[in-house]
Design a protein around this motif. Structure first.
Motif, PDB file in Angstrom:
ATOM      1  N   PRO A   1      -3.105  33.651 -19.445  1.00 44.10           N
ATOM      2  CA  PRO A   1      -2.220  34.583 -20.366  1.00 44.10           C
ATOM      3  C   PRO A   1      -2.112  33.960 -21.541  1.00 44.10           C
ATOM      4  O   PRO A   1      -2.153  32.555 -21.746  1.00 44.10           O
ATOM      5  CB  PRO A   1      -1.385  35.052 -19.379  1.00 44.10           C
ATOM      6  CG  PRO A   1      -0.997  33.901 -18.823  1.00 44.10           C
ATOM      7  CD  PRO A   1      -2.176  33.219 -18.217  1.00 44.10           C
ATOM      8  N   THR A   2      -1.549  34.518 -22.441  1.00 44.22           N
ATOM      9  CA  THR A   2      -1.157  33.773 -23.760  1.00 44.22           C
ATOM     10  C   THR A   2       0.474  33.643 -23.691  1.00 44.22           C
ATOM     11  O   THR A   2       0.875  34.335 -22.636  1.00 44.22           O
ATOM     12  CB  THR A   2      -1.393  34.843 -24.874  1.00 44.22           C
ATOM     13  OG1 THR A   2      -0.457  35.935 -24.540  1.00 44.22           O
ATOM     14  CG2 THR A   2      -2.609  35.122 -25.163  1.00 44.22           C
ATOM     15  N   GLN A   3       1.001  32.895 -24.201  1.00 40.35           N
ATOM     16  CA  GLN A   3       2.728  32.486 -24.107  1.00 40.35           C
ATOM     17  C   GLN A   3       3.186  33.704 -24.527  1.00 40.35           C
ATOM     18  O   GLN A   3       4.258  34.167 -23.595  1.00 40.35           O
ATOM     19  CB  GLN A   3       2.912  31.583 -25.317  1.00 40.35           C
ATOM     20  CG  GLN A   3       4.542  31.266 -25.126  1.00 40.35           C
ATOM     21  CD  GLN A   3       4.899  30.282 -26.367  1.00 40.35           C
ATOM     22  OE1 GLN A   3       4.695  30.598 -27.592  1.00 40.35           O
ATOM     23  NE2 GLN A   3       5.097  29.113 -26.058  1.00 40.35           N
ATOM     24  N   GLU A   4       2.980  34.749 -25.275  1.00 43.47           N
ATOM     25  CA  GLU A   4       3.450  35.947 -25.626  1.00 43.47           C
ATOM     26  C   GLU A   4       3.337  37.008 -24.505  1.00 43.47           C
ATOM     27  O   GLU A   4       4.359  37.616 -24.037  1.00 43.47           O
ATOM     28  CB  GLU A   4       2.787  36.652 -26.665  1.00 43.47           C
ATOM     29  CG  GLU A   4       3.230  36.070 -28.204  1.00 43.47           C
ATOM     30  CD  GLU A   4       2.348  34.784 -28.119  1.00 43.47           C
ATOM     31  OE1 GLU A   4       1.182  34.567 -27.573  1.00 43.47           O
ATOM     32  OE2 GLU A   4       2.672  34.030 -29.152  1.00 43.47           O
ATOM     33  N   GLU A   5       2.333  36.908 -23.677  1.00 50.83           N
ATOM     34  CA  GLU A   5       2.024  37.820 -22.592  1.00 50.83           C
ATOM     35  C   GLU A   5       3.127  37.364 -21.220  1.00 50.83           C
ATOM     36  O   GLU A   5       3.554  38.132 -20.811  1.00 50.83           O
ATOM     37  CB  GLU A   5       0.571  37.760 -22.168  1.00 50.83           C
ATOM     38  CG  GLU A   5       0.288  38.751 -20.910  1.00 50.83           C
ATOM     39  CD  GLU A   5      -1.055  38.681 -20.275  1.00 50.83           C
ATOM     40  OE1 GLU A   5      -1.344  39.387 -19.300  1.00 50.83           O
ATOM     41  OE2 GLU A   5      -1.733  38.124 -21.079  1.00 50.83           O
ATOM     42  N   LEU A   6       3.228  35.993 -21.134  1.00 48.05           N
ATOM     43  CA  LEU A   6       4.105  35.538 -20.140  1.00 48.05           C
ATOM     44  C   LEU A   6       5.520  35.867 -20.483  1.00 48.05           C
ATOM     45  O   LEU A   6       6.283  36.423 -19.631  1.00 48.05           O
ATOM     46  CB  LEU A   6       3.927  33.821 -19.868  1.00 48.05           C
ATOM     47  CG  LEU A   6       2.768  33.459 -19.108  1.00 48.05           C
ATOM     48  CD1 LEU A   6       2.633  32.087 -18.969  1.00 48.05           C
ATOM     49  CD2 LEU A   6       2.546  34.247 -17.728  1.00 48.05           C
ATOM     50  N   LEU A   7       5.896  35.632 -21.583  1.00 47.93           N
ATOM     51  CA  LEU A   7       7.203  36.202 -21.805  1.00 47.93           C
ATOM     52  C   LEU A   7       7.527  37.381 -21.945  1.00 47.93           C
ATOM     53  O   LEU A   7       8.613  38.051 -21.590  1.00 47.93           O
ATOM     54  CB  LEU A   7       7.591  35.580 -23.229  1.00 47.93           C
ATOM     55  CG  LEU A   7       7.685  33.994 -23.653  1.00 47.93           C
ATOM     56  CD1 LEU A   7       7.765  33.671 -25.149  1.00 47.93           C
ATOM     57  CD2 LEU A   7       8.653  33.101 -22.967  1.00 47.93           C
TER      58      LEU A   7
ATOM     59  N   VAL B   1       7.700  27.745 -20.420  1.00 46.26           N
ATOM     60  CA  VAL B   1       6.767  28.516 -21.109  1.00 46.26           C
ATOM     61  C   VAL B   1       6.974  28.502 -22.863  1.00 46.26           C
ATOM     62  O   VAL B   1       5.810  28.127 -23.520  1.00 46.26           O
ATOM     63  CB  VAL B   1       6.720  30.216 -20.816  1.00 46.26           C
ATOM     64  CG1 VAL B   1       5.808  30.912 -21.779  1.00 46.26           C
ATOM     65  CG2 VAL B   1       6.188  30.241 -19.309  1.00 46.26           C
ATOM     66  N   GLN B   2       8.146  28.840 -23.031  1.00 42.71           N
ATOM     67  CA  GLN B   2       8.142  28.118 -24.574  1.00 42.71           C
ATOM     68  C   GLN B   2       7.885  26.978 -25.363  1.00 42.71           C
ATOM     69  O   GLN B   2       7.433  26.728 -26.277  1.00 42.71           O
ATOM     70  CB  GLN B   2       9.913  28.501 -24.894  1.00 42.71           C
ATOM     71  CG  GLN B   2      10.067  29.944 -24.624  1.00 42.71           C
ATOM     72  CD  GLN B   2      11.794  30.457 -24.635  1.00 42.71           C
ATOM     73  OE1 GLN B   2      12.511  29.525 -24.547  1.00 42.71           O
ATOM     74  NE2 GLN B   2      12.139  31.749 -25.265  1.00 42.71           N
ATOM     75  N   GLU B   3       8.039  26.316 -24.100  1.00 44.50           N
ATOM     76  CA  GLU B   3       7.518  24.480 -24.564  1.00 44.50           C
ATOM     77  C   GLU B   3       6.194  24.380 -24.286  1.00 44.50           C
ATOM     78  O   GLU B   3       5.753  23.346 -24.665  1.00 44.50           O
ATOM     79  CB  GLU B   3       8.362  23.710 -23.324  1.00 44.50           C
ATOM     80  CG  GLU B   3      10.031  23.587 -23.724  1.00 44.50           C
ATOM     81  CD  GLU B   3      10.697  22.716 -22.823  1.00 44.50           C
ATOM     82  OE1 GLU B   3      10.173  22.186 -22.052  1.00 44.50           O
ATOM     83  OE2 GLU B   3      11.998  22.601 -22.947  1.00 44.50           O
ATOM     84  N   GLY B   4       5.373  25.526 -24.205  1.00 44.96           N
ATOM     85  CA  GLY B   4       3.961  25.379 -23.871  1.00 44.96           C
ATOM     86  C   GLY B   4       3.428  24.995 -22.538  1.00 44.96           C
ATOM     87  O   GLY B   4       1.959  24.887 -22.452  1.00 44.96           O
ATOM     88  N   PHE B   5       4.294  25.162 -21.501  1.00 44.87           N
ATOM     89  CA  PHE B   5       3.606  25.188 -20.014  1.00 44.87           C
ATOM     90  C   PHE B   5       3.258  26.414 -19.559  1.00 44.87           C
ATOM     91  O   PHE B   5       4.063  27.230 -19.187  1.00 44.87           O
ATOM     92  CB  PHE B   5       4.784  24.496 -19.272  1.00 44.87           C
ATOM     93  CG  PHE B   5       5.068  23.301 -19.623  1.00 44.87           C
ATOM     94  CD1 PHE B   5       4.536  21.949 -18.938  1.00 44.87           C
ATOM     95  CD2 PHE B   5       6.267  22.765 -20.487  1.00 44.87           C
ATOM     96  CE1 PHE B   5       5.022  20.848 -19.369  1.00 44.87           C
ATOM     97  CE2 PHE B   5       6.341  21.629 -20.825  1.00 44.87           C
ATOM     98  CZ  PHE B   5       5.964  20.556 -20.128  1.00 44.87           C
TER      99      PHE B   5
ATOM    100  N   PRO C   1      -1.714  25.629 -15.619  1.00 46.30           N
ATOM    101  CA  PRO C   1      -1.035  26.668 -14.845  1.00 46.30           C
ATOM    102  C   PRO C   1       0.588  27.274 -14.819  1.00 46.30           C
ATOM    103  O   PRO C   1       1.083  26.671 -15.518  1.00 46.30           O
ATOM    104  CB  PRO C   1      -0.947  25.827 -13.280  1.00 46.30           C
ATOM    105  CG  PRO C   1      -2.161  24.607 -13.483  1.00 46.30           C
ATOM    106  CD  PRO C   1      -1.847  24.411 -15.207  1.00 46.30           C
ATOM    107  N   LEU C   2       0.747  28.304 -14.242  1.00 45.09           N
ATOM    108  CA  LEU C   2       1.778  28.938 -14.509  1.00 45.09           C
ATOM    109  C   LEU C   2       2.936  28.208 -13.943  1.00 45.09           C
ATOM    110  O   LEU C   2       2.851  27.241 -13.127  1.00 45.09           O
ATOM    111  CB  LEU C   2       1.900  30.334 -13.906  1.00 45.09           C
ATOM    112  CG  LEU C   2       0.807  31.336 -14.394  1.00 45.09           C
ATOM    113  CD1 LEU C   2       1.213  32.801 -13.680  1.00 45.09           C
ATOM    114  CD2 LEU C   2       0.519  31.453 -15.875  1.00 45.09           C
ATOM    115  N   PRO C   3       4.145  28.235 -14.494  1.00 41.41           N
ATOM    116  CA  PRO C   3       5.358  27.386 -14.014  1.00 41.41           C
ATOM    117  C   PRO C   3       5.671  27.418 -12.592  1.00 41.41           C
ATOM    118  O   PRO C   3       6.024  26.146 -12.088  1.00 41.41           O
ATOM    119  CB  PRO C   3       6.592  27.802 -14.692  1.00 41.41           C
ATOM    120  CG  PRO C   3       6.098  28.583 -16.006  1.00 41.41           C
ATOM    121  CD  PRO C   3       4.730  28.995 -15.732  1.00 41.41           C
TER     122      PRO C   3
END
Length: 330
Positions: A164-170, A188-192, A195-197
């Motif tokens: 996903p994109t960062q926006e989608e995860l948030l 996620v905001q830091e770019g991780f 794989p997902l956190p």
């Protein structure tokens, strides 16, 4: 037959630990050589220390090696713990066994498992059938903590495909909040992002290729140790991410078909007992009854009983001195 070693971190739960070992050996004895039981220096309750004596008597003749790390370092908060001295490094959860085993594979597992079938053989078969760079086999993902799972976008079988994109995860975190949302959101905001956190190789029961692990982890490679985690995340999440990003493979294996995690807990959760004495005692009582019924009477040699009595006395003296010191400081 391929032999493997076992790594278990001991944090309380002596009777559950014994059930774990008895049931594992019942179904997988032909595969098991040595068992590394690493005793964390900080224990939840006093009887955990007494339990070490009992475990030692029963299982030492079955290949048990008791490890007492010199420091209390169950995990590292830093995702990239460079420059650790040997004493600190070997105090990390499971690291002693990962460095000291002479077997090509190491089974890492929790000390509150009940094995119903042999899972080592099927896991070894996965390695035999796999292409190169397979470093671990086990249950992937803490999906119960992941918004993407509740959004029906990702699962242990599809984690590689879902990018996903960062926006989608948030956005998913807003819609499906989870217990570790704040920490995961920061990552996620830091770019991780992928794989997902919450992706990891679950330590409940997983098999590790020892040579690949040693070649890829610090100081031989860029990957942080299995026991080195992000502050607030869980064991092996950082190792999983960097292993994957550096070309290693991790294959999903549903251990639930072979074993139960926290079988004596009403919610199949081992963490609750660590912080609640009532829950802890109830679960330990059930584990003791199960052990007596299926494996071994709760009876020990005179030497072990004397060792336990000495340990109890020393703990009482330590507690008395601690109270005295606190009074003198006032």
């Amino acid at each position: 037959m391929q032999k493997v070693d076992i790594a278990i971190s001991y944090y309380g739960k002596p009777y559950q630990t014994m059930v774990t070992l008895f049931s594992l050996l019942e179904h997988s004895r032909d595969y098991v050589d040595k068992i590394y039981l690493s005793i964390e220096k900080k224990q939840p309750y006093r009887d955990a220390w007494e339990g070490v004596c009992k475990i030692k008597e029963i299982f030492e003749k079955r290949g048990l090696i008791i490890v007492h790390p010199e420091r209390f370092v169950p995990w590292m908060s830093d995702v990239n713990p460079n420059g650790l001295d040997e004493t600190t490094r070997l105090s990390l959860r499971y690291q002693y066994a990962l460095e000291k085993t002479d077997k090509p594979y190491l089974l890492i597992c929790h000390n509150d498992m009940l094995y119903r079938r042999d899972l080592i053989g099927p896991m070894l078969q996965r390695f035999a059938e796999a292409s190169a760079n397979l470093v671990g086999v086990g249950r992937i993902g803490q999906c119960w903590n992941c918004s993407a799972f509740f959004a029906k976008k990702c699962n242990p079988e599809t984690f590689e495909q879902y990018k996903p994109t960062q926006e989608e995860l948030l956005r998913q975190m807003d819609e499906y909040p989870t217990p570790r949302e704040q920490r995961d959101r920061k990552l996620v905001q830091e770019g991780f992002i992928h794989p997902l956190p919450e992706c990891r190789l679950n330590e409940y029961a997983c098999l590790i290729d020892v040579d690949l692990y040693r070649q890829s982890t610090i100081p031989n490679g860029p990957v942080p140790y299995f026991g080195g985690v992000w502050d607030g995340s869980d064991t092996a999440a950082a190792w999983f991410r960097y292993s994957y990003l550096h070309g290693l493979k991790i294959q999903n294996f549903y251990y639930e078909e072979y074993a139960d995690h926290a079988p004596f807990s009403a919610v199949s959760n081992g963490n609750d007992a660590d912080n609640n004495r009532f829950i802890y005692e109830d679960i330990e009582r059930q584990a003791r009854e199960y052990m007596i019924k299926h494996y071994h009477p709760d009876e020990y040699s005179t030497a072990t009983k004397l060792q336990i009595a000495k340990m109890v006395a020393e703990k009482k003296i330590d507690k008395w001195y601690s109270k005295l010191r606190n009074r003198l400081k006032r």
